[in-house]
Write a protein that holds these residues in place. Sequence first.
Motif, short mmCIF file in Angstrom:
data_model
loop_
_atom_site.label_atom_id
_atom_site.label_comp_id
_atom_site.label_asym_id
_atom_site.label_seq_id
_atom_site.Cartn_x
_atom_site.Cartn_y
_atom_site.Cartn_z
N LEU A 135 43.15 -2.18 15.18
CA LEU A 135 44.00 -3.23 14.60
C LEU A 135 43.16 -4.27 13.85
O LEU A 135 43.57 -4.76 12.80
N LEU A 136 41.98 -4.61 14.39
CA LEU A 136 41.09 -5.53 13.69
C LEU A 136 40.62 -4.93 12.37
O LEU A 136 40.55 -5.62 11.35
N ALA A 137 40.32 -3.63 12.40
CA ALA A 137 39.89 -2.96 11.17
C ALA A 137 41.02 -2.90 10.15
O ALA A 137 40.81 -3.08 8.94
N LYS A 138 42.23 -2.68 10.64
CA LYS A 138 43.38 -2.56 9.74
C LYS A 138 43.66 -3.86 9.00
O LYS A 138 44.01 -3.86 7.81
N ASP A 139 43.54 -5.01 9.72
CA ASP A 139 43.82 -6.29 9.04
C ASP A 139 42.59 -6.87 8.33
O ASP A 139 42.61 -7.99 7.82
N GLY A 140 41.49 -6.10 8.32
CA GLY A 140 40.32 -6.49 7.54
C GLY A 140 39.44 -7.56 8.16
O GLY A 140 38.55 -8.09 7.49
N SER A 141 39.65 -7.87 9.43
CA SER A 141 38.88 -8.96 10.06
C SER A 141 37.81 -8.45 11.02
O SER A 141 37.17 -9.24 11.71
N LEU A 142 37.61 -7.14 11.09
CA LEU A 142 36.67 -6.58 12.07
C LEU A 142 35.24 -7.07 11.84
O LEU A 142 34.59 -7.55 12.78
N ARG A 143 34.76 -6.98 10.60
CA ARG A 143 33.37 -7.37 10.32
C ARG A 143 33.14 -8.85 10.58
O ARG A 143 32.15 -9.23 11.23
N LYS A 144 34.04 -9.70 10.11
CA LYS A 144 33.89 -11.14 10.29
C LYS A 144 33.95 -11.53 11.76
O LYS A 144 33.19 -12.37 12.24
N THR A 145 34.89 -10.89 12.50
CA THR A 145 35.06 -11.21 13.91
C THR A 145 33.78 -10.94 14.70
O THR A 145 33.33 -11.78 15.49
N PHE A 146 33.19 -9.79 14.49
CA PHE A 146 32.00 -9.44 15.26
C PHE A 146 30.73 -10.09 14.70
O PHE A 146 29.74 -10.23 15.41
N LYS A 147 30.78 -10.52 13.44
CA LYS A 147 29.65 -11.26 12.88
C LYS A 147 29.52 -12.62 13.54
O LYS A 147 28.41 -13.12 13.77
N ASP A 148 30.67 -13.25 13.85
CA ASP A 148 30.69 -14.58 14.47
C ASP A 148 30.61 -14.52 16.00
O ASP A 148 30.60 -15.55 16.66
N TRP A 149 30.56 -13.32 16.56
CA TRP A 149 30.60 -13.15 18.02
C TRP A 149 29.28 -13.58 18.67
O TRP A 149 28.20 -13.35 18.14
N THR A 150 29.39 -14.25 19.84
CA THR A 150 28.21 -14.60 20.64
C THR A 150 28.47 -14.23 22.09
O THR A 150 29.62 -14.26 22.56
N LEU A 151 27.43 -13.88 22.80
CA LEU A 151 27.56 -13.47 24.20
C LEU A 151 28.05 -14.63 25.07
O LEU A 151 28.94 -14.46 25.91
N ILE A 152 27.50 -15.83 24.85
CA ILE A 152 27.90 -17.00 25.65
C ILE A 152 29.37 -17.32 25.42
O ILE A 152 30.13 -17.56 26.37
N GLY A 153 29.80 -17.30 24.17
CA GLY A 153 31.21 -17.57 23.87
C GLY A 153 32.12 -16.54 24.48
O GLY A 153 33.20 -16.86 24.99
N SER A 154 31.68 -15.29 24.48
CA SER A 154 32.48 -14.21 25.06
C SER A 154 32.64 -14.38 26.56
O SER A 154 33.75 -14.27 27.10
N LEU A 155 31.52 -14.64 27.25
CA LEU A 155 31.58 -14.80 28.71
C LEU A 155 32.38 -16.03 29.10
O LEU A 155 33.12 -16.01 30.09
N THR A 156 32.25 -17.11 28.31
CA THR A 156 32.99 -18.34 28.62
C THR A 156 34.49 -18.14 28.49
O THR A 156 35.26 -18.57 29.34
N ALA A 157 34.92 -17.46 27.43
CA ALA A 157 36.35 -17.30 27.17
C ALA A 157 36.97 -16.15 27.93
O ALA A 157 38.11 -16.23 28.39
N SER A 158 36.23 -15.04 28.08
CA SER A 158 36.85 -13.81 28.58
C SER A 158 36.31 -13.30 29.91
O SER A 158 36.92 -12.42 30.52
#
Length: 331
Positions: free
Chosen positions: A70-93
Amino acid sequence: MAVRRREAPKAGGVNPNPNASTKVWLFSLLLTLQYGAQPLISKRCTSREVIVTSSVLACEVVKVISAIMLLAKDGSLRKTFKDWTLIGSLTASGLPAAIYALQNSLLQISYRNLDSLTFSMLNQTKLFFTALFTFIILRQRQSIQQIGALFLLIIAAILLSIGEGSSKASSSRNPDEILFYGIIPVLVASVLSGLASALCQWASQVKKHASYLMTVEMSIIGSLCLVASAYKSPDGSAIRQHGFFYGWTPLTWIPVILNAVGGILVGLVTSYAGGVRKGFVIVSALLVTALLQYIFDGKPPSPYCLVALPLVVTSISIYQKYPYRVRKKEL
């Protein structure tokens, strides 16, 4: 001094745009059918030999694949994972993922030990715990009508617990087994669902975390938690002894895939139509469950279910219809 009443915005609510009306109806219909049919399909397609952890892990894999597509379909896959950080991921999820992993395991156990309608109605108590934890974590208040609706929901859950736990006539199985492996797991799962929902709402509103990204993160983190716990759990021993797909048939994939798709549909319905439409879906799904159980199992609802069902439907309807309103004073 005039007083004007203003409705507070609903959590996760997004009013559908007229152009999205067809999508709203389609997603709502699909989610209603999935939610209502899931208990029945899980019971019919998943044998008792299937190891719970294996079905939960398989579902998480399907969720990750679906969210990435779904991320690939709406064209946001590359940007989403480019901005991804491990600390932000663990904090939120991180914490919600671990909670949901345990919740899913409990639901899989409960599916097998309760009839479909009883499971669906007991599962609605998650609304009460969601309201409780959103108040504690986000200070989101409830109206008087909503508080009354939540009490109706708890009364219905108590009725079902008494009826299913004490009536030997309702099942040939041991009532203690129904209580400890059916009722208690789904109620504990409801508590966990409420806590995880509040934490996800916090991550979305405060941390501004994207919905599909959270799906990927939570599925991966939850899967890692399950794999780690498998080293000491009975399920882990069973997987090592018999293999991951022990007891599986091609039909086992049906409830696994449907459960994963249902998680995606919840996000779509909320995105296009908000919480009110999701509440309509939940109410409609209860009726779908009752209808399907009668059609395919030939089992009419028990007297306790007949009393509890209108309480559940009334409770959820009132809760969605009378949201908390903020009084704003103007000079």
